[in-house]
Design a protein around this motif. Structure first.
Motif, mmCIF file in Angstrom:
data_model
loop_
_atom_site.group_PDB
_atom_site.id
_atom_site.type_symbol
_atom_site.label_atom_id
_atom_site.label_comp_id
_atom_site.label_asym_id
_atom_site.label_seq_id
_atom_site.Cartn_x
_atom_site.Cartn_y
_atom_site.Cartn_z
ATOM 1 N N ALA A 8 0.777 -1.190 -0.155
ATOM 2 C CA ALA A 8 -0.259 0.171 0.067
ATOM 3 C C ALA A 8 0.831 1.133 -0.030
ATOM 4 O O ALA A 8 0.488 2.348 -0.575
ATOM 5 C CB ALA A 8 -1.004 -0.066 1.123
ATOM 6 N N GLU A 9 2.248 1.297 0.676
ATOM 7 C CA GLU A 9 2.936 2.448 0.956
ATOM 8 C C GLU A 9 3.590 2.643 -0.633
ATOM 9 O O GLU A 9 3.434 3.785 -0.874
ATOM 10 C CB GLU A 9 3.909 2.199 1.875
ATOM 11 N N GLU A 10 3.880 1.444 -1.259
ATOM 12 C CA GLU A 10 4.371 2.059 -2.667
ATOM 13 C C GLU A 10 3.292 2.358 -3.579
ATOM 14 O O GLU A 10 3.622 3.445 -4.441
ATOM 15 C CB GLU A 10 5.094 0.559 -3.175
ATOM 16 N N ILE A 11 2.436 1.807 -3.481
ATOM 17 C CA ILE A 11 1.121 2.386 -4.410
ATOM 18 C C ILE A 11 0.733 3.868 -4.086
ATOM 19 O O ILE A 11 0.518 4.531 -4.946
ATOM 20 C CB ILE A 11 -0.219 1.559 -4.243
ATOM 21 N N THR A 12 0.790 4.253 -3.041
ATOM 22 C CA THR A 12 0.685 5.639 -2.564
ATOM 23 C C THR A 12 1.769 6.458 -3.280
ATOM 24 O O THR A 12 1.320 7.567 -3.827
ATOM 25 C CB THR A 12 0.703 5.820 -1.104
ATOM 26 N N GLU A 13 2.761 5.961 -3.370
ATOM 27 C CA GLU A 13 3.989 6.894 -3.671
ATOM 28 C C GLU A 13 3.932 6.814 -5.221
ATOM 29 O O GLU A 13 4.437 7.802 -5.895
ATOM 30 C CB GLU A 13 5.437 6.209 -3.387
ATOM 31 N N LEU A 14 3.649 5.780 -5.899
ATOM 32 C CA LEU A 14 3.239 5.737 -7.412
ATOM 33 C C LEU A 14 2.223 6.624 -7.820
ATOM 34 O O LEU A 14 2.093 7.353 -8.752
ATOM 35 C CB LEU A 14 3.064 4.369 -7.770
ATOM 36 N N ARG A 15 1.056 6.601 -7.201
ATOM 37 C CA ARG A 15 0.145 7.882 -7.156
ATOM 38 C C ARG A 15 0.627 9.249 -7.209
ATOM 39 O O ARG A 15 0.348 9.877 -7.925
ATOM 40 C CB ARG A 15 -0.965 7.390 -6.325
ATOM 41 N N ARG A 16 1.322 9.407 -6.188
ATOM 42 C CA ARG A 16 2.011 10.691 -5.969
ATOM 43 C C ARG A 16 2.883 11.036 -7.077
ATOM 44 O O ARG A 16 2.593 12.165 -7.591
ATOM 45 C CB ARG A 16 2.843 10.599 -4.801
ATOM 46 N N ALA A 17 3.693 10.018 -7.543
ATOM 47 C CA ALA A 17 4.560 10.235 -8.677
ATOM 48 C C ALA A 17 3.675 10.590 -10.150
ATOM 49 O O ALA A 17 4.022 11.613 -10.889
ATOM 50 C CB ALA A 17 5.302 9.380 -9.065
ATOM 51 N N ALA A 18 2.777 9.794 -10.275
ATOM 52 C CA ALA A 18 1.771 9.916 -11.286
ATOM 53 C C ALA A 18 1.048 11.477 -11.336
ATOM 54 O O ALA A 18 0.851 11.967 -12.266
ATOM 55 C CB ALA A 18 0.600 9.035 -11.405
ATOM 56 N N ASP A 19 0.496 11.920 -10.165
ATOM 57 C CA ASP A 19 -0.071 13.078 -10.229
ATOM 58 C C ASP A 19 1.006 14.388 -10.515
ATOM 59 O O ASP A 19 0.598 15.155 -11.127
ATOM 60 C CB ASP A 19 -0.423 13.385 -8.604
ATOM 61 N N HIS A 74 5.883 -1.959 -19.289
ATOM 62 C CA HIS A 74 6.922 -2.354 -18.235
ATOM 63 C C HIS A 74 6.384 -2.078 -16.894
ATOM 64 O O HIS A 74 5.670 -1.150 -16.582
ATOM 65 C CB HIS A 74 8.283 -1.968 -18.592
ATOM 66 N N GLY A 75 7.015 -2.886 -15.986
ATOM 67 C CA GLY A 75 6.696 -2.511 -14.615
ATOM 68 C C GLY A 75 7.539 -1.434 -14.073
ATOM 69 O O GLY A 75 8.437 -0.924 -14.799
ATOM 70 N N ILE A 76 6.935 -0.692 -13.032
ATOM 71 C CA ILE A 76 7.690 0.391 -12.486
ATOM 72 C C ILE A 76 7.707 0.466 -10.908
ATOM 73 O O ILE A 76 6.766 -0.191 -10.317
ATOM 74 C CB ILE A 76 6.978 1.838 -12.914
ATOM 75 N N GLY A 77 8.429 1.353 -10.231
ATOM 76 C CA GLY A 77 8.695 1.296 -8.821
ATOM 77 C C GLY A 77 9.909 2.060 -8.433
ATOM 78 O O GLY A 77 10.071 3.250 -8.934
ATOM 79 N N VAL A 78 10.740 1.542 -7.935
ATOM 80 C CA VAL A 78 12.052 2.241 -7.622
ATOM 81 C C VAL A 78 12.739 2.060 -8.948
ATOM 82 O O VAL A 78 14.000 2.934 -9.014
ATOM 83 C CB VAL A 78 13.019 1.650 -6.541
ATOM 84 N N SER A 79 12.590 1.379 -9.954
ATOM 85 C CA SER A 79 13.060 1.520 -11.022
ATOM 86 C C SER A 79 12.125 1.812 -12.282
ATOM 87 O O SER A 79 10.740 1.462 -11.981
ATOM 88 C CB SER A 79 13.813 0.048 -11.765
ATOM 89 N N VAL A 80 12.518 2.505 -13.390
ATOM 90 C CA VAL A 80 11.813 2.988 -14.205
ATOM 91 C C VAL A 80 11.228 1.752 -15.043
ATOM 92 O O VAL A 80 10.012 1.856 -15.210
ATOM 93 C CB VAL A 80 12.222 4.054 -15.174
ATOM 94 N N HIS A 81 12.083 0.920 -15.496
ATOM 95 C CA HIS A 81 11.793 -0.106 -15.991
ATOM 96 C C HIS A 81 12.069 -1.571 -15.012
ATOM 97 O O HIS A 81 13.211 -1.613 -14.697
ATOM 98 C CB HIS A 81 12.664 -0.393 -17.275
ATOM 99 N N GLU A 82 11.152 -2.400 -14.685
ATOM 100 C CA GLU A 82 11.134 -3.629 -13.978
ATOM 101 C C GLU A 82 10.134 -4.447 -14.210
ATOM 102 O O GLU A 82 9.238 -4.380 -15.124
ATOM 103 C CB GLU A 82 11.358 -3.243 -12.400
#
Length: 374
Positions: free
Chosen positions: A148-159, A305-313
């Protein structure tokens, strides 16, 4: 003082899961060098250098960080310090590989992260006396499923990246070069909430037909179709990645018609996302819409591609990938069409797999947007 983006308990859970996954894979230990895996597991950022830094963990192994003493203070500001992990520090002239061997103990199967270079892998293998193997399947499994914490950060990045796309009309106009527009966009990426700029692609006219074009000194012209693909890392280290396609002035009707098909293809792939479907099936959802419109040959790459602490994963949304999607996976959906010597277009959002479908994180307008009309 710790500057971790998540509570120490989050990192403790990640370490425990990695050890458990290593046990399931039959590995006695895994050795993780600097890079996205180490950032994910304990919050240590940075790239591999000639001085060895690594994390050793596994079933029955006391998690231990081997680190140059000159880097010790920095490492202790991460989860390594928060969790009180064992640390084996060393100075120039000492043998760090002996410290790795001591941390691993007796082992017959040991995995290494794929970011650890041969410079360190070979001497580690020699000291341990075993054939090292990739720990990628273990580490990938942990990182693919976002908490959940990671998804919150991905949402922050998307915004944050959506806010930049909504401002592209301020900079993109005829008479400016791609490089000039990209410089303004890069400044805005930081201003809108990112810590770093990871990439800026401004592909105008024929340059847009190259999916990996970055920027050039080409002067943007009226009538150009322009691909703008941008991303950065927010303070937590999690990344944004979003692409929109713009027309400078009134768009060519034939191009606009083809881009409308691309928008439908992207939506079809987003709609296909749900637990239980394969990555290849999501890719096919976009590809089939383009093929039915006679544009299949213009789609030159995977859908995402997946994304997280890497742009491509992992996971990669590509033909032939039978990986079954699960709740918590996050990846791009970015079909494109490319016409060599003429123009290209791409639409990209980050999507998270939910319990019963997919959540699109990027919400900036998807349709071909005309700019520079004023």
């Amino acid at each position: 003082m710790s500057t971790l983006p998540f509570p120490a308990a989050v990192y403790a859970a990640r370490l425990a899961r990695a050890a458990s996954l290593a046990a399931e894979a039959g590995l006695d230990a895994i050795i993780v060098g600097p890079g996205p895996d180490l950032q994910y597991l304990v919050g240590v950022e940075g790239d591999t250098i000639e001085r060895l830094t690594t994390l050793v963990l596994g079933p029955g192994v006391t998690p231990t960080v081997v680190v140059p003493r000159m880097e010790l203070a920095k490492v202790r500001t991460t989860a390594v310090g928060e969790l009180g992990l064992a640390v084996a520090d060393w100075v120039d002239g000492e043998d760090p590989y002996a410290l790795v061997t001591a941390a691993v103990g007796t082992a017959s199967r040991v995995g290494v992260s794929d970011a650890l270079p041969a410079l360190h892998v070979i001497p580690i293998g020699e000291r341990l006396g075993v054939r090292l193997e990739l720990a990628t399947p273990v580490l990938r499994e942990g990182r693919m499923i976002k908490d959940a914490e990671e998804i919150t950060e991905l949402r922050r990045a998307a915004d944050a990246i959506d806010a930049v796309h909504r401002r592209v009309h301020e900079w993109l106009r005829a008479g400016r070069t791609e490089r000039e527009v990209a410089a303004d966009i890069a400044e805005a990426i930081v201003a809108e909430g990112h810590r770093t700029v990871e990439f800026v692609i401004v592909g105008s006219g024929p340059n847009g037909a190259d999916p990996h074009h970055e920027v050039s000194d080409r002067v943007i012209e009226n009538g150009d179709v322009v691909v703008v693909d941008i991303g950065g890392a927010v303070p937590s280290g999690y990344n944004s990645d979003s692409t929109r396609t713009y027309a400078v002035g009134a768009p060519d009707p034939a191009a606009a018609e083809r881009i409308a098909v691309l928008v439908r293809a992207q939506q079809a792939a987003v709609d296909a996302v749900r637990p239980g479907i394969t990555a290849a099936e999501v890719d096919a959802a976009a590809r089939s819409v383009l093929a039915e419109a006679g544009l299949g040959e213009a789609f030159l790459h995977r859908t995402g591609h997946g994304i997280g602490v890497s742009v491509h994963e992992e996971p990669y949304i590509a033909p032939g990938n039978d990986l079954v999607l699960r709740e918590g996976m996050a990846f791009s959906i970015e079909p494109g069409i490319y016409f060599a010597g003429e123009w290209g277009a791409r639409i990209e959002d980050i999507v998270v797999v939910t319990a019963d479908g997919g959540e699109r994180l990027n919400l900036a307008p998807h349709e071909l947007t005309s700019v520079g009309l004023g």
